[in-house]
Design an enzyme around this catalytic site. Structure first.
Site, PDB file in Angstrom:
ATOM      1  N   PHE A 216       0.849  -1.194   0.000  1.00 47.33           N
ATOM      2  CA  PHE A 216       0.000   0.000   0.000  1.00 47.33           C
ATOM      3  C   PHE A 216       0.893   1.257   0.000  1.00 47.33           C
ATOM      4  O   PHE A 216       1.929   1.274   0.666  1.00 47.33           O
ATOM      5  CB  PHE A 216      -0.897  -0.039   1.238  1.00 47.33           C
TER       6      PHE A 216
ATOM      7  N   ASP B 219       1.784  -5.519   8.445  1.00 46.23           N
ATOM      8  CA  ASP B 219       0.653  -4.595   8.332  1.00 46.23           C
ATOM      9  C   ASP B 219      -0.601  -5.464   8.253  1.00 46.23           C
ATOM     10  O   ASP B 219      -0.763  -6.263   7.316  1.00 46.23           O
ATOM     11  CB  ASP B 219       0.815  -3.730   7.069  1.00 46.23           C
TER      12      ASP B 219
ATOM     13  N   LYS C 152     -11.830  -0.942   9.036  1.00 39.94           N
ATOM     14  CA  LYS C 152     -12.287  -1.902   8.028  1.00 39.94           C
ATOM     15  C   LYS C 152     -13.129  -2.982   8.724  1.00 39.94           C
ATOM     16  O   LYS C 152     -14.294  -2.768   9.020  1.00 39.94           O
ATOM     17  CB  LYS C 152     -11.086  -2.491   7.285  1.00 39.94           C
TER      18      LYS C 152
ATOM     19  N   ARG D 168     -12.493  -3.854  -6.788  1.00 38.53           N
ATOM     20  CA  ARG D 168     -12.345  -4.700  -5.602  1.00 38.53           C
ATOM     21  C   ARG D 168     -13.696  -5.010  -5.006  1.00 38.53           C
ATOM     22  O   ARG D 168     -14.527  -4.119  -4.822  1.00 38.53           O
ATOM     23  CB  ARG D 168     -11.519  -3.974  -4.537  1.00 38.53           C
TER      24      ARG D 168
HETATM   25  C1  LIG Z   1      -2.220  -1.853   3.905  1.00 35.84           C
HETATM   26  C2  LIG Z   1      -2.671  -0.509   4.388  1.00 35.84           C
HETATM   27  N1  LIG Z   1      -1.866   0.223   5.197  1.00 35.84           N
HETATM   28  C3  LIG Z   1      -2.269   1.426   5.676  1.00 35.84           C
HETATM   29  C4  LIG Z   1      -3.514   1.939   5.340  1.00 35.84           C
HETATM   30  C5  LIG Z   1      -4.032   3.245   5.842  1.00 35.84           C
HETATM   31  O1  LIG Z   1      -3.331   4.103   6.562  1.00 35.84           O
HETATM   32  P1  LIG Z   1      -4.099   5.300   7.295  1.00 35.84           P
HETATM   33  O2  LIG Z   1      -5.071   4.702   8.265  1.00 35.84           O
HETATM   34  O3  LIG Z   1      -3.022   6.076   7.911  1.00 35.84           O
HETATM   35  O4  LIG Z   1      -4.827   6.070   6.241  1.00 35.84           O
HETATM   36  C6  LIG Z   1      -4.375   1.207   4.502  1.00 35.84           C
HETATM   37  C7  LIG Z   1      -5.705   1.742   4.106  1.00 35.84           C
HETATM   38  O5  LIG Z   1      -6.022   2.888   4.138  1.00 35.84           O
HETATM   39  C8  LIG Z   1      -3.924  -0.031   4.023  1.00 35.84           C
HETATM   40  O6  LIG Z   1      -4.723  -0.745   3.233  1.00 35.84           O
HETATM   41  N1  LIG Z   2      -8.701   4.992   4.836  1.00 36.37           N
HETATM   42  C1  LIG Z   2      -9.397   5.335   3.728  1.00 36.37           C
HETATM   43  C2  LIG Z   2      -9.924   6.629   3.599  1.00 36.37           C
HETATM   44  C3  LIG Z   2     -10.644   6.979   2.479  1.00 36.37           C
HETATM   45  C4  LIG Z   2     -10.876   6.029   1.500  1.00 36.37           C
HETATM   46  C5  LIG Z   2     -10.354   4.757   1.588  1.00 36.37           C
HETATM   47  C6  LIG Z   2      -9.579   4.418   2.690  1.00 36.37           C
HETATM   48  C7  LIG Z   2      -8.971   3.089   2.815  1.00 36.37           C
HETATM   49  O1  LIG Z   2      -8.867   2.561   3.884  1.00 36.37           O
HETATM   50  C8  LIG Z   2      -8.477   2.430   1.604  1.00 36.37           C
HETATM   51  C9  LIG Z   2      -7.920   1.067   1.826  1.00 36.37           C
HETATM   52  N2  LIG Z   2      -6.836   1.039   2.791  1.00 36.37           N
HETATM   53  C10 LIG Z   2      -7.427   0.397   0.571  1.00 36.37           C
HETATM   54  O2  LIG Z   2      -6.945  -0.711   0.671  1.00 36.37           O
HETATM   55  O3  LIG Z   2      -7.542   0.912  -0.498  1.00 36.37           O
END
Ligand SMILES: Cc1ncc(COP(=O)(O)O)c(C=O)c1O
Ligand SMILES: Nc1ccccc1C(=O)C[C@H](N)C(=O)O
Length: 412
Positions: free
Chosen positions: A133, A210, A236, A384
């Site tokens: 990610f 992660d 999630k 997805r």
């Molecule tokens: C693998 C992964 N790491 C980190 C994040 C998110 O980080 P944050 O909560 O800081 O936006 C996501 C999704 O948003 C993710 O899918």
């Molecule tokens: N935190 C978000 C805020 C806004 C929109 C999406 C997210 C997601 O969590 C995306 C997710 N981590 C992803 O795997 O694409």
């Protein structure tokens, strides 16, 4: 689709009728049908539980409104580790005293990866995969620049994920830490966390997982697997709501060795001593920085209790059935239109979402959202389908995939 396929596969109604967790769906808030017909994005933002509305109201009236500042002494100071321990017990296979809640996932990743690199003198390489990610990759690039460390990249494998053999030739005496996603955000590939952790340890490196896409959908045994550090999000499959804080797990054997880089008063050993110098707290509290986001921690507690009441094994069983069904439907309805399923076919290598590729899927997704059918889209071509086991029905999956088929065939 052949007649044989049609007769062999149970209908969504039969699958819902046979689903031991079907009744749990009633626990979730249901918007009216004009707003939502099929929610296939629980892997990005889980749905709220009905009970959460009342619990938040009561929090405002009682804990906050009536106890006011006394709430910190009475409960809130301990909330990060109390909620953390519950996440550990219900979903991570982690004994108490190793999990805390706070910060965004990105900030928590920064703190933990920096702490891991700093704790490994003489080792200045970080391993991560190109498909991880963006936030994970960006944070590691930032830390590498800050610490003069270098990054060893595992080559991209978009239709799959990282396997143990991908570390061969990269892992070595210079490796400080390896950072991988337990479930890949794109393909849904489920990594062999136990095997990879053991291999990383043989090289003397630390392993950080992660868990964003696995926590609350895939059972884990972090203590048994000997994982050093893990970070995950709670909005999630833990249904904590938009922007609910992350959690971090640090194995008890590593806690004293790790010093996180953002020294705040709440992670110091005596926050209200107003001391001159920072001395990190003992145990998991040292990974806290500022005032814990107590309000934003409340909704996930409700979901943790729901998961605890059915158990992670039942959650995983339903998740497997949902992804199997989504794959079978995609094969029947989407592949003939030129779509490609880019998620593992082997259930043992798959989390709780699947991705299907087609060059028109960006436009298809936008059209579906207008109709209340909600998958998500990840460039370049991936649609997805996220299947949150406790809130998703088989009928919803069938309706969603049929709607994707309809939109795709109209646009071709
Ligand atoms: C693998 C992964 N790491 C980190 C994040 C998110 O980080 P944050 O909560 O800081 O936006 C996501 C999704 O948003 C993710 O899918
Ligand atoms: N935190 C978000 C805020 C806004 C929109 C999406 C997210 C997601 O969590 C995306 C997710 N981590 C992803 O795997 O694409």
């Amino acid at each position: 689709m052949t007649t044989a396929q049609q007769t062999q596969r149970p209908t969504s109604a039969e699958l819902d009728a046979a689903d031991p967790l079907a009744a749990q769906r009633e626990a979730f808030y249901a918007p009216d049908a004009a707003q939502l017909t099929s929610y296939l994005d629980g892997n990005s933002l889980g749905r709220p539980l009905k009970v959460t509305a009342g619990n938040l109201e009561s929090f405002v009236h009682r804990a906050w409104g009536s106890r006011l500042i006394r709430g910190w002494d009475e409960q809130w100071m301990d909330e990060p580790t109390v909620v953390g321990d519950r996440i550990g017990e219900v979903t991570l296979g982690a004994a108490a005293g190793q999990t805390t809640v706070g910060d965004s996932t990105s900030v928590m990743l920064y703190k933990m990866i920096r702490a891991a690199v700093d704790a490994q003198p003489g080792r200045d390489e970080i391993i991560i995969d190109r498909d991880n990610f963006p936030t994970d990759r960006f944070i590691i690039e930032g830390i590498a620049a800050e610490r003069g460390a270098s990054i060893k990249w595992i080559a991209a494998n978009p239709a799959s994920g990282v396997r143990s053999e991908d570390l061969d030739g990269l892992l070595g005496e210079k490796t400080a830490v390896v950072v991988l996603s337990h479930v890949a955000y794109r393909s849904g590939f489920l990594a062999d966390a136990e095997g990879i952790t053991a291999k990383v340890h043989q090289a003397g490196a630390l392993m950080l997982w992660d868990l964003c896409h696995s926590v609350g959908s895939v059972p884990m045994e972090l203590d048994k697997w000997g994982v050093d550090i893990a970070v995950g999000c709670t909005y999630k499959y833990l249904n904590g709501g938009p922007g609910s804080p992350a959690f971090a797990y640090v194995n008890a054997t590593q806690q004293d060795r790790l010093q996180q880089p953002i020294w705040g008063w709440m992670g110091a050993d005596n926050p209200f001593g107003m001391t001159d110098a920072y001395r990190p707290a003992q145990g998991m509290r040292r990974f806290i920085t500022g005032t814990p986001p107590v309000l934003a921690m409340q909704p996930m507690k409700d979901m943790l209790e729901l998961i605890a009441s059915v158990g992670m094994d039942a959650v995983r069983e339903k998740s497997i059935k949902l992804t199997e069904y989504a794959i079978a439907l995609s094969e029947e309805l989407l592949v003939p239109l030129g779509a490609e399923i880019v998620s593992p076919r082997n259930v043992a290598e798959r989390g709780s979402h699947i991705t299907v590729d087609h060059p028109l899927f960006a436009d298809v997704t936008a059209r579906l959202w207008e109709k209340g059918v909600i998958p998500d889209f990840r460039p370049p071509h991936g649609l997805r389908i996220g299947l949150s086991p406790l809130s998703t029905s088989f009928a919803e999956v069938e309706l969603g995939v049929a709607a994707i088929r309809d939109a795709l065939s109209e646009m071709q």
